[in-house]
Write a protein that holds these residues in place. Structure first.
Motif, PDB file in Angstrom:
ATOM      1  N   GLY A   1      -8.522   2.955  -1.290  1.00  0.00           N
ATOM      2  CA  GLY A   1      -8.637   3.876  -2.402  1.00  0.00           C
ATOM      3  C   GLY A   1      -7.494   4.862  -2.382  1.00  0.00           C
ATOM      4  N   SER A   2      -7.697   5.957  -3.087  1.00  0.00           N
ATOM      5  CA  SER A   2      -6.634   6.958  -3.181  1.00  0.00           C
ATOM      6  C   SER A   2      -7.097   8.345  -2.796  1.00  0.00           C
ATOM      7  CB  SER A   2      -6.060   6.979  -4.594  1.00  0.00           C
ATOM      8  OG  SER A   2      -7.088   7.224  -5.541  1.00  0.00           O
ATOM      9  N   HIS A   3      -8.343   8.452  -2.357  1.00  0.00           N
ATOM     10  CA  HIS A   3      -8.860   9.764  -1.981  1.00  0.00           C
ATOM     11  C   HIS A   3      -9.560   9.682  -0.638  1.00  0.00           C
ATOM     12  CE1 HIS A   3      -8.109  11.127  -6.070  1.00  0.00           C
ATOM     13  NE2 HIS A   3      -8.702  10.032  -6.495  1.00  0.00           N
TER      14      HIS A   3
ATOM     15  N   ARG B   1      -5.166   7.680   6.427  1.00  0.00           N
ATOM     16  CA  ARG B   1      -4.236   7.967   5.334  1.00  0.00           C
ATOM     17  C   ARG B   1      -2.967   7.160   5.588  1.00  0.00           C
ATOM     18  NH1 ARG B   1      -5.720  12.122   2.024  1.00  0.00           N
ATOM     19  NH2 ARG B   1      -7.186  13.673   2.837  1.00  0.00           N
ATOM     20  N   TRP B   2      -2.584   6.363   4.596  1.00  0.00           N
ATOM     21  CA  TRP B   2      -1.519   5.406   4.832  1.00  0.00           C
ATOM     22  C   TRP B   2      -0.197   6.079   5.169  1.00  0.00           C
ATOM     23  CZ3 TRP B   2      -2.610   0.602   5.761  1.00  0.00           C
ATOM     24  CH2 TRP B   2      -1.576  -0.333   5.842  1.00  0.00           C
TER      25      TRP B   2
ATOM     26  N   SER C   1       0.263   7.224  -0.564  1.00  0.00           N
ATOM     27  CA  SER C   1      -0.882   8.021  -1.018  1.00  0.00           C
ATOM     28  C   SER C   1      -2.216   7.325  -0.776  1.00  0.00           C
ATOM     29  CB  SER C   1      -0.739   8.321  -2.503  1.00  0.00           C
ATOM     30  OG  SER C   1      -0.655   7.118  -3.242  1.00  0.00           O
ATOM     31  N   GLY C   2      -2.152   6.106  -0.332  1.00  0.00           N
ATOM     32  CA  GLY C   2      -3.368   5.313  -0.154  1.00  0.00           C
ATOM     33  C   GLY C   2      -4.214   5.764   1.011  1.00  0.00           C
TER      34      GLY C   2
ATOM     35  N   TYR D   1     -14.141   4.582  -2.451  1.00  0.00           N
ATOM     36  CA  TYR D   1     -13.150   3.522  -2.316  1.00  0.00           C
ATOM     37  C   TYR D   1     -13.199   2.607  -3.524  1.00  0.00           C
ATOM     38  CZ  TYR D   1     -12.488   5.293   2.341  1.00  0.00           C
ATOM     39  OH  TYR D   1     -12.177   6.119   3.403  1.00  0.00           O
ATOM     40  N   ASP D   2     -12.042   2.098  -3.915  1.00  0.00           N
ATOM     41  CA  ASP D   2     -11.910   1.370  -5.174  1.00  0.00           C
ATOM     42  C   ASP D   2     -11.909  -0.149  -5.025  1.00  0.00           C
ATOM     43  OD1 ASP D   2      -9.488   3.902  -5.859  1.00  0.00           O
ATOM     44  OD2 ASP D   2     -11.558   3.848  -6.573  1.00  0.00           O
TER      45      ASP D   2
ATOM     46  N   ILE E   1       0.856  -1.174   0.000  1.00  0.00           N
ATOM     47  CA  ILE E   1       0.000   0.000   0.000  1.00  0.00           C
ATOM     48  C   ILE E   1       0.897   1.230   0.000  1.00  0.00           C
ATOM     49  CG2 ILE E   1      -1.804   1.265   1.220  1.00  0.00           C
ATOM     50  CD1 ILE E   1      -2.601  -1.422   2.518  1.00  0.00           C
ATOM     51  N   TYR E   2       0.720   2.078  -0.968  1.00  0.00           N
ATOM     52  CA  TYR E   2       1.573   3.246  -1.093  1.00  0.00           C
ATOM     53  C   TYR E   2       1.135   4.358  -0.142  1.00  0.00           C
ATOM     54  CZ  TYR E   2       3.777   1.007  -5.043  1.00  0.00           C
ATOM     55  OH  TYR E   2       4.478   0.118  -5.811  1.00  0.00           O
TER      56      TYR E   2
END
Length: 121
Positions: free
Chosen positions: A98-100, A51-52, A30-31, A108-109, A27-28
């Motif tokens: 997700g990324s946002h 926020r990761w 930005s995740g 969420y994706d 998980i990056y």
């Protein structure tokens, strides 16, 4: 990314459970990862997010002070520590990524399969 949720179970009111969600890959920073829940006959609702990279968190008002979301970056796993559980916390809990930042399921994706939490009175 695939998510695997675990840790649900049966507990009496006032008890605690810890849910885990393991990601299949890194998980990056930005995740954004989150926990949702869905009780029978109700819509899926946001519970907690993180926020990761920064580790900043946000919560559903009714769980603030009782639930804590956290992460282990080395293990690509995040958690939901649930204390002082109430019968109204009974639901299937889902982890998501997700990324946002967001509190709606559409933010969420990808999703885990859900784990059932039952709190008896």
């Amino acid at each position: 990314v695939q998510l695997q949720a675990s840790g649900g179970g049966f507990v009496q009111a006032g008890g605690s459970l810890r849910l885990s969600c393991a990601a299949s890959e890194r998980i990056y920073s930005s995740g954004v990862m989150g926990w949702f829940r869905q009780a029978p006959g109700k819509e899926r609702e946001f519970v907690a997010g993180i926020r990761w990279g920064r580790g900043s968190t946000w919560y559903l008002d009714s769980v603030k002070g009782r639930f804590t979301i956290s992460r282990d970056s080395r293990e690509n796993t995040f958690y939901l520590q649930m204390n002082s559980l109430k019968p109204e916390d009974t639901a299937v809990y889902y982890c998501a990524g997700g990324s946002h930042y967001g509190t709606h399921p559409s933010d969420y994706d990808y999703w885990g399969q859900g784990t059932l939490v039952t709190v008896s009175s």
